[in-house]
Design a protein around this motif. Structure first.
Motif, mmCIF file in Angstrom:
data_model
loop_
_atom_site.group_PDB
_atom_site.id
_atom_site.type_symbol
_atom_site.label_atom_id
_atom_site.label_comp_id
_atom_site.label_asym_id
_atom_site.label_seq_id
_atom_site.Cartn_x
_atom_site.Cartn_y
_atom_site.Cartn_z
ATOM 1 N N LEU A 129 108.758 44.705 108.955
ATOM 2 C CA LEU A 129 109.280 45.338 107.728
ATOM 3 C C LEU A 129 108.264 45.201 106.592
ATOM 4 C CD1 LEU A 129 113.054 44.246 107.850
ATOM 5 C CD2 LEU A 129 112.123 46.514 108.350
ATOM 6 N N THR A 135 105.111 45.270 106.820
ATOM 7 C CA THR A 135 104.005 46.242 106.972
ATOM 8 C C THR A 135 104.442 47.639 106.529
ATOM 9 O OG1 THR A 135 104.557 46.982 109.229
ATOM 10 C CG2 THR A 135 103.168 45.004 109.032
ATOM 11 N N GLY A 136 105.751 47.843 106.418
ATOM 12 C CA GLY A 136 106.265 49.156 106.018
ATOM 13 C C GLY A 136 106.251 50.158 107.164
ATOM 14 N N TRP A 137 105.971 49.698 108.387
ATOM 15 C CA TRP A 137 105.909 50.641 109.512
ATOM 16 C C TRP A 137 107.293 51.007 110.014
ATOM 17 C CZ3 TRP A 137 107.189 51.122 114.719
ATOM 18 C CH2 TRP A 137 106.607 52.230 115.364
ATOM 19 N N LYS A 138 107.538 52.304 110.053
ATOM 20 C CA LYS A 138 108.793 52.777 110.633
ATOM 21 C C LYS A 138 108.493 54.125 111.275
ATOM 22 C CE LYS A 138 113.678 52.817 109.813
ATOM 23 N NZ LYS A 138 114.809 53.027 108.971
ATOM 24 N N ASN A 159 105.784 55.661 111.061
ATOM 25 C CA ASN A 159 104.848 56.462 110.272
ATOM 26 C C ASN A 159 103.448 56.091 110.752
ATOM 27 O OD1 ASN A 159 105.678 53.962 109.300
ATOM 28 N ND2 ASN A 159 105.067 54.372 107.192
ATOM 29 N N GLU A 204 116.936 43.273 101.036
ATOM 30 C CA GLU A 204 116.794 44.728 101.198
ATOM 31 C C GLU A 204 117.705 45.240 102.313
ATOM 32 O OE1 GLU A 204 115.286 47.078 99.427
ATOM 33 O OE2 GLU A 204 115.027 45.355 98.095
ATOM 34 N N GLU A 251 96.998 41.570 104.565
ATOM 35 C CA GLU A 251 96.863 43.026 104.746
ATOM 36 C C GLU A 251 95.468 43.467 104.338
ATOM 37 O OE1 GLU A 251 100.070 45.637 103.272
ATOM 38 O OE2 GLU A 251 98.501 46.869 102.360
#
Ligand SMILES: C[S@@+](CC[C@H](N)C(=O)[O-])C[C@H]1O[C@@H](n2cnc3c(N)ncnc32)[C@H](O)[C@@H]1O
Length: 387
Positions: free
Chosen positions: A187, A189-192, A194, A22, A374
């Motif tokens: 990455l 966890t998708g946390w950026k 947010n 990615e 998760e």
């Protein structure tokens, strides 16, 4: 030199290729193939420099010089001697040869390294009258030999020292997570930025520091001042400086969410603070010394992530049963509206959490198989059947 495109192999730990892929795609590079611990793309040496600067989850950026077939060490020596090493390596420099060898005529990969190293230094001596030094240090020119069956691929390891050595972890603690692994976990966890990023049991702070670097869009490569490619003849320094300048300009200077990192040990928090300061992100992380269950969880949701000991390297499994149960209680009572994550190498302990996992992402920490678990911590989340 090196303005021609070549194959570039980026190595990584097992479990990481999907994240690395990615990253490579988002930088605009094609994916030629994906291995169990690598991703293959193509580009020029400038592209390899860019990859070193931006990539968060890869270990080494290998630039292919030549591929050929070799059946035995003599043939390897002959073919490596034919390559124009004097064009790449200054005669007064130092080289290190690393290898990955799986071929019938070689029992000990050190012998293949030796043959490869001899071929390079003999060639330079013959052409320039002086031979470069050679040894195990990876802080200057690194040549990587990949030899599988008859196929030999000779690469320049443009990273030199692995990219996991970002340079900010000055104070090692026990069982730290490698920087590249921590980046992949964040990455995953998708946390950026947010929501908030809450990291009890932060240890040396690797997860919180990588999260801050990601959210601030800071290229991890800016933290390092030495790479293998810098020692090559024809190193394009102006291009490197322009790249660094451009990426610095893209760095954000505000965050919407909070990053909170705590640990029960004062010593760990002190180390984490110092590491964050070296990484230039200490102002973006709120540190505290407390039991994980006392870690503040602000309104607004986000990610709460813990990397507890899991009995392999630290702590005893019996004592840890209570800890994992306590994490389940903390998630249920304090973290409603968040996504909860536990990174662990012990799935039996993870069962003590007592919550249903929504997702399980496989990773490897050294050679220990681990999972990022998760949990969706809905408002009113209750203990349900396990698994
Ligand atoms: C495996 S280490 C975390 C390593 C960390 N990810 C890093 O990269 O350095 C686990 C940490 O949990 C901390 N810890 C253990 N029990 C704790 C507790 N009850 N409350 C808070 N922290 C605790 C330890 O001090 C240790 O630093």
């Amino acid at each position: 030199m090196f303005s021609q495109k070549s194959k570039i192999v980026i190595t990584c730990a097992k479990g990481i290729p999907s994240f690395l892929k990615e990253e490579v795609l988002s930088l605009g590079f094609p994916i030629l193939s994906e291995g169990i611990a690598s991703v293959e793309t193509e580009g020029t040496m400038d592209d390899a420099m860019r990859l070193n600067l931006f990539i968060r989850t890869g270990q080494r950026v290998l630039f292919l010089l030549e591929a050929f077939s070799a059946k035995n060490p003599d043939e390897l020596y002959r073919k490596i001697s034919r390559m124009r090493w004097e064009d790449y390596i200054p005669e007064d420099d130092y080289i290190c040869v690393t290898s990955s060898v799986d071929t019938p005529t070689i029992k000990d990969s050190r012998f293949a390294n030796l043959k490869c190293k001899d071929a390079i230094v003999d060639r330079i001596k013959e052409r320039r009258g002086r031979r470069p030094d050679a040894g195990p240090e990876r802080d200057r020119i690194v040549v990587h030999l990949y030899w599988k069956g008859d196929l030999c691929q000779v690469f320049l390891d443009t990273s030199g020292e692995p990219l996991s050595k970002r340079g900010y972890r000055k104070i090692p603690l026990k069982a730290p997570m490698q920087e590249t692994l921590a980046a992949a976990v964040v990455l995953a966890t998708g946390w950026k930025d947010n929501g908030n990023f809450i990291n009890p049991m932060c240890g040396s702070g690797t997860l919180a520091i990588e999260a801050a670097l990601i959210a601030l869009n800071r290229a991890p490569g800016l933290l390092r001042s030495n790479y293998g490619f810098m020692h090559l003849k024809g190193f394009n320094e102006p291009s490197w400086n322009v790249m660094r300048k451009k990426i610095k300009a893209l760095t954000k200077n505000s965050l919407k969410g909070k990053i909170i990192a705590t640990d029960i040990r004062q010593e760990a928090v002190e180390a984490a603070k110092k590491n964050a300061a070296t990484a230039g992100v200490e102002h973006w992380i709120e540190f505290g010394v407390c039991d994980f269950s006392e870690t503040p969880v602000p309104e607004g949701g986000g990610v709460v992530i813990l990397n507890p000991e899991y009995g392999e390297r630290l702590g005893k499994v019996e004592e840890l049963n209570e800890t994992y149960k306590g994490i389940g209680d903390y998630f249920k009572k304090r973290c409603k509206g968040y996504r909860g994550y536990i990174f662990t190498g012990n799935l039996d302990l993870a069962k003590k959490v007592g919550l249903r996992t929504k997702r399980r992402v496989p990773f490897f920490n050294s050679n220990i198989e681990c999972r990022l678990l998760e949990y969706d911590l809905y408002e009113g989340s209750r203990k349900r059947d396990l698994h």
